[in-house]
Design a protein around this motif. Structure first.
Motif, PDB file in Angstrom:
ATOM      1  N   ARG A  11      -2.702   6.634  -0.106  1.00 38.58           N
ATOM      2  CA  ARG A  11      -3.904   6.101   0.546  1.00 38.58           C
ATOM      3  C   ARG A  11      -4.229   6.849   1.833  1.00 38.58           C
ATOM      4  N   ASP A  12      -3.191   7.190   2.616  1.00 30.97           N
ATOM      5  CA  ASP A  12      -3.401   7.709   3.968  1.00 30.97           C
ATOM      6  C   ASP A  12      -3.552   9.225   4.033  1.00 30.97           C
ATOM      7  N   GLU A  13      -2.881   9.955   3.147  1.00 34.93           N
ATOM      8  CA  GLU A  13      -2.995  11.422   3.081  1.00 34.93           C
ATOM      9  C   GLU A  13      -3.112  11.796   1.608  1.00 34.93           C
ATOM     10  N   PRO A  14      -4.234  11.459   0.954  1.00 35.28           N
ATOM     11  CA  PRO A  14      -4.286  11.569  -0.513  1.00 35.28           C
ATOM     12  C   PRO A  14      -4.051  12.993  -1.014  1.00 35.28           C
ATOM     13  N   TYR A  15      -3.231  13.077  -2.048  1.00 40.07           N
ATOM     14  CA  TYR A  15      -3.029  14.327  -2.781  1.00 40.07           C
ATOM     15  C   TYR A  15      -3.467  14.072  -4.216  1.00 40.07           C
ATOM     16  N   LEU A  16      -3.487  15.127  -5.062  1.00 48.49           N
ATOM     17  CA  LEU A  16      -4.055  15.008  -6.406  1.00 48.49           C
ATOM     18  C   LEU A  16      -5.437  14.364  -6.279  1.00 48.49           C
ATOM     19  N   ALA A  17      -5.697  13.268  -7.019  1.00 48.84           N
ATOM     20  CA  ALA A  17      -7.007  12.612  -6.904  1.00 48.84           C
ATOM     21  C   ALA A  17      -6.855  11.171  -6.450  1.00 48.84           C
ATOM     22  N   TYR A  18      -5.771  10.874  -5.709  1.00 48.19           N
ATOM     23  CA  TYR A  18      -5.546   9.495  -5.255  1.00 48.19           C
ATOM     24  C   TYR A  18      -6.669   9.007  -4.338  1.00 48.19           C
ATOM     25  N   GLY A  19      -7.349   9.939  -3.696  1.00 46.24           N
ATOM     26  CA  GLY A  19      -8.451   9.554  -2.822  1.00 46.24           C
ATOM     27  C   GLY A  19      -9.585   8.866  -3.560  1.00 46.24           C
ATOM     28  N   GLU A  20      -9.668   9.050  -4.883  1.00 41.68           N
ATOM     29  CA  GLU A  20     -10.722   8.423  -5.685  1.00 41.68           C
ATOM     30  C   GLU A  20     -10.336   7.037  -6.178  1.00 41.68           C
ATOM     31  N   LEU A  21      -9.089   6.629  -5.906  1.00 37.68           N
ATOM     32  CA  LEU A  21      -8.606   5.316  -6.331  1.00 37.68           C
ATOM     33  C   LEU A  21      -8.431   4.406  -5.128  1.00 37.68           C
ATOM     34  N   ASP A  22      -8.515   3.119  -5.370  1.00 33.90           N
ATOM     35  CA  ASP A  22      -8.192   2.133  -4.343  1.00 33.90           C
ATOM     36  C   ASP A  22      -6.720   1.782  -4.521  1.00 33.90           C
ATOM     37  N   VAL A  23      -5.853   2.429  -3.736  1.00 30.79           N
ATOM     38  CA  VAL A  23      -4.409   2.264  -3.902  1.00 30.79           C
ATOM     39  C   VAL A  23      -3.938   1.039  -3.124  1.00 30.79           C
ATOM     40  N   PRO A  24      -3.447   0.003  -3.821  1.00 31.48           N
ATOM     41  CA  PRO A  24      -2.927  -1.173  -3.107  1.00 31.48           C
ATOM     42  C   PRO A  24      -1.563  -0.864  -2.499  1.00 31.48           C
ATOM     43  N   VAL A  25      -1.411  -1.132  -1.213  1.00 37.07           N
ATOM     44  CA  VAL A  25      -0.144  -0.862  -0.523  1.00 37.07           C
ATOM     45  C   VAL A  25       0.560  -2.196  -0.275  1.00 37.07           C
ATOM     46  N   VAL A  26       1.715  -2.371  -0.891  1.00 34.72           N
ATOM     47  CA  VAL A  26       2.463  -3.625  -0.786  1.00 34.72           C
ATOM     48  C   VAL A  26       3.309  -3.592   0.486  1.00 34.72           C
ATOM     49  N   THR A  27       3.092  -4.554   1.390  1.00 31.95           N
ATOM     50  CA  THR A  27       3.894  -4.635   2.621  1.00 31.95           C
ATOM     51  C   THR A  27       4.395  -6.064   2.827  1.00 31.95           C
ATOM     52  N   LYS A  28       5.517  -6.158   3.525  1.00 35.78           N
ATOM     53  CA  LYS A  28       6.058  -7.443   3.984  1.00 35.78           C
ATOM     54  C   LYS A  28       6.393  -7.276   5.460  1.00 35.78           C
ATOM     55  N   THR A  29       6.749  -8.356   6.125  1.00 42.17           N
ATOM     56  CA  THR A  29       7.067  -8.261   7.547  1.00 42.17           C
ATOM     57  C   THR A  29       8.504  -8.656   7.869  1.00 42.17           C
ATOM     58  N   ALA A  30       9.186  -9.340   6.950  1.00 37.34           N
ATOM     59  CA  ALA A  30      10.528  -9.867   7.264  1.00 37.34           C
ATOM     60  C   ALA A  30      11.540  -8.753   7.490  1.00 37.34           C
ATOM     61  N   GLY A  31      11.449  -7.660   6.734  1.00 34.26           N
ATOM     62  CA  GLY A  31      12.378  -6.542   6.914  1.00 34.26           C
ATOM     63  C   GLY A  31      13.784  -6.815   6.447  1.00 34.26           C
ATOM     64  N   ASP A  32      14.009  -7.905   5.698  1.00 32.45           N
ATOM     65  CA  ASP A  32      15.370  -8.212   5.231  1.00 32.45           C
ATOM     66  C   ASP A  32      15.553  -7.762   3.784  1.00 32.45           C
ATOM     67  N   CYS A  33      16.730  -8.039   3.230  1.00 34.49           N
ATOM     68  CA  CYS A  33      17.044  -7.601   1.863  1.00 34.49           C
ATOM     69  C   CYS A  33      16.042  -8.161   0.861  1.00 34.49           C
ATOM     70  N   HIS A  34      15.642  -9.418   1.062  1.00 37.27           N
ATOM     71  CA  HIS A  34      14.723 -10.044   0.113  1.00 37.27           C
ATOM     72  C   HIS A  34      13.338  -9.411   0.187  1.00 37.27           C
ATOM     73  N   ALA A  35      12.890  -9.080   1.378  1.00 39.77           N
ATOM     74  CA  ALA A  35      11.584  -8.432   1.529  1.00 39.77           C
ATOM     75  C   ALA A  35      11.576  -7.074   0.839  1.00 39.77           C
ATOM     76  N   ARG A  36      12.666  -6.319   0.971  1.00 38.63           N
ATOM     77  CA  ARG A  36      12.737  -5.010   0.318  1.00 38.63           C
ATOM     78  C   ARG A  36      12.682  -5.164  -1.202  1.00 38.63           C
ATOM     79  N   PHE A  37      13.364  -6.177  -1.725  1.00 40.75           N
ATOM     80  CA  PHE A  37      13.339  -6.432  -3.167  1.00 40.75           C
ATOM     81  C   PHE A  37      11.939  -6.833  -3.615  1.00 40.75           C
ATOM     82  N   GLU A  38      11.275  -7.684  -2.839  1.00 46.64           N
ATOM     83  CA  GLU A  38       9.930  -8.144  -3.206  1.00 46.64           C
ATOM     84  C   GLU A  38       8.917  -6.996  -3.202  1.00 46.64           C
ATOM     85  N   VAL A  39       9.036  -6.090  -2.247  1.00 45.43           N
ATOM     86  CA  VAL A  39       8.124  -4.941  -2.214  1.00 45.43           C
ATOM     87  C   VAL A  39       8.269  -4.132  -3.502  1.00 45.43           C
TER      88      VAL A  39
END
Length: 389
Positions: free
Chosen positions: A253-281
């Motif tokens: 999304r932020d520095e598109p390569y190939l043709a990613y700039g033509e897609l709406d790329v969903p970026v999955v984020t969490k805020t907890a930063g713990d083991c469970h958040a990493r698994f959920e991402v």
């Protein structure tokens, strides 16, 4: 014993604890975890100083798998180096190949056929799903849950079948080439790939419902191994590990390569930063990548034309240097290529995601209990070949 005396100073020395090189007093103990493959997808050694069950300090020691790939690049031509790049993160082989091909193409100023670009994106997203499914199965296994592995591998096999059909490989695909792809995909392949995506999407809730809100899994992962956004940024962490801590960064999304700039790329984020958040991402990213792969396949079906560029028998990149980076499944991979106009790279330096991510263990592990050690270690989602290259 007869003929030997022991003064007070000798007695004091005998009561000193082992500690780190004899410097820690009291009951601290040095424990080596590894290098016997301790659930780390490769051979890693952790040198821990323990106070009872609690970790006082941790030092990750790497290099046990080192193959010297970066030096081998210098004596292989631009077709052969793709074989080597395949292997450092063996769960992300297609993405590894792609990064090297992009670096060479950028240095040569080469235009890649549009059909090849969209096929590359579809295959890269399918490779991302395969990578994540491996960790989604193996991570619960590492902390005591065996059943998710069976569900994850069922979905992996469904996706593996379409990648094996198109490339002939199950792990090391060798399907990228400088200038495009090895060959055209088989007739009807995009339809079969779309059917496989639909099948995996329908069955993913089996895995999701089994583990995401499981009480035992939550007890082992929530609030454990918290990596703050500031620490993630300081260590250069990227990918799911960084996004679970709230770093909203994705090169697609932020520095598109190939043709990613033509897609709406969903970026999955969490805020907890713990083991469970990493698994959920990781879990949520599978759904996002299945959608992206389907969009790419739809575009491929509307395009005609070649999937590669005709190259000379001896391929030489012009003198100069370039840097290409990609959003690999485990994070940002960078490829710094230096050419002196010969048929082999003068230098090709890899910036791998796992190498940066694993550095954070030195901050994450101190203060945790030994039973939480593997839970934290597994949640960093690294492949040791990607560290040792």
């Amino acid at each position: 014993m007869t003929g030997m005396t022991t003064d007070a100073a000798d007695l004091r020395e005998l009561t000193v604890g082992t500690g780190a090189g004899g410097e820690q007093l009291g009951t601290d103990m040095v424990l080596n975890i590894g290098p016997q493959h301790p659930s780390t997808h490769g051979v890693l050694r952790l040198k821990l100083v323990l106070d009872g069950e609690r970790v006082v300090s941790a030092e990750p020691i790497i290099g046990y798998m080192h193959r010297g790939a970066e030096k081998l690049f210098e004596v292989r031509d631009y077709r052969q180096i793709i074989v080597l790049a395949n292997r450092h993160d063996w769960l992300s082989a297609f993405s590894n190949e792609l990064g090297v091909a992009l670096a060479v193409e950028r240095l040569m100023g080469m235009e890649v056929p549009e059909r090849a670009t969209w096929l590359r994106m579809a295959l890269a997203e399918l490779n991302r799903v395969l990578n994540h499914l491996m960790f989604l199965g193996s991570y619960p296994l590492e902390i005591g849950a065996i059943t998710p592995m069976f569900y994850a591998f069922r979905e992996r096999e469904t996706i593996q079948a379409v990648l094996e059909e198109v490339s002939g490989g199950r792990i090391h695909y060798m399907f990228n080439r400088v200038g495009g792809l090895k060959e055209e995909v088989p007739a009807g392949w995009t339809g079969r790939a779309r059917a496989a995506i639909g099948e995996v999407r329908r069955r993913m809730p089996d895995l999701d419902n089994l583990i995401r809100r499981n009480d035992i899994f939550l007890a082992r992962t929530v609030g454990v191994g918290v990596l703050s956004a500031a620490d993630a940024a300081a260590f250069g962490a990227s990918g799911p590990v960084a996004r679970a801590s709230g770093l909203d960064l994705d090169l697609r999304r932020d520095e598109p390569y190939l043709a990613y700039g033509e897609l709406d790329v969903p970026v999955v984020t969490k805020t907890a930063g713990d083991c469970h958040a990493r698994f959920e991402v990781l879990l949520d990213q599978v759904y996002a990548s299945l959608d992206l792969a389907e969009q790419c396949l739809d575009r491929v079906d509307r395009l005609t034309g070649p999937v590669n560029t005709r190259l000379p028998k001896v391929l030489k990149a012009p003198e100069g240097h370039t840097y290409a980076w990609t959003e690999n499944p485990l994070g940002i991979n960078g490829y710094y290529l230096v050419s002196r106009g010969e048929k082999t790279p003068w230098r090709l330096k890899l910036r791998t995601a796992s190498y940066a991510n694993v550095q954070a263990l030195a901050t994450l592990l101190p203060g945790c209990l030994v039973p939480d050690l593997i839970a934290i270690l597994g949640s960093m989602f690294f492949v040791v070949g990607d560290i040792d290259k």
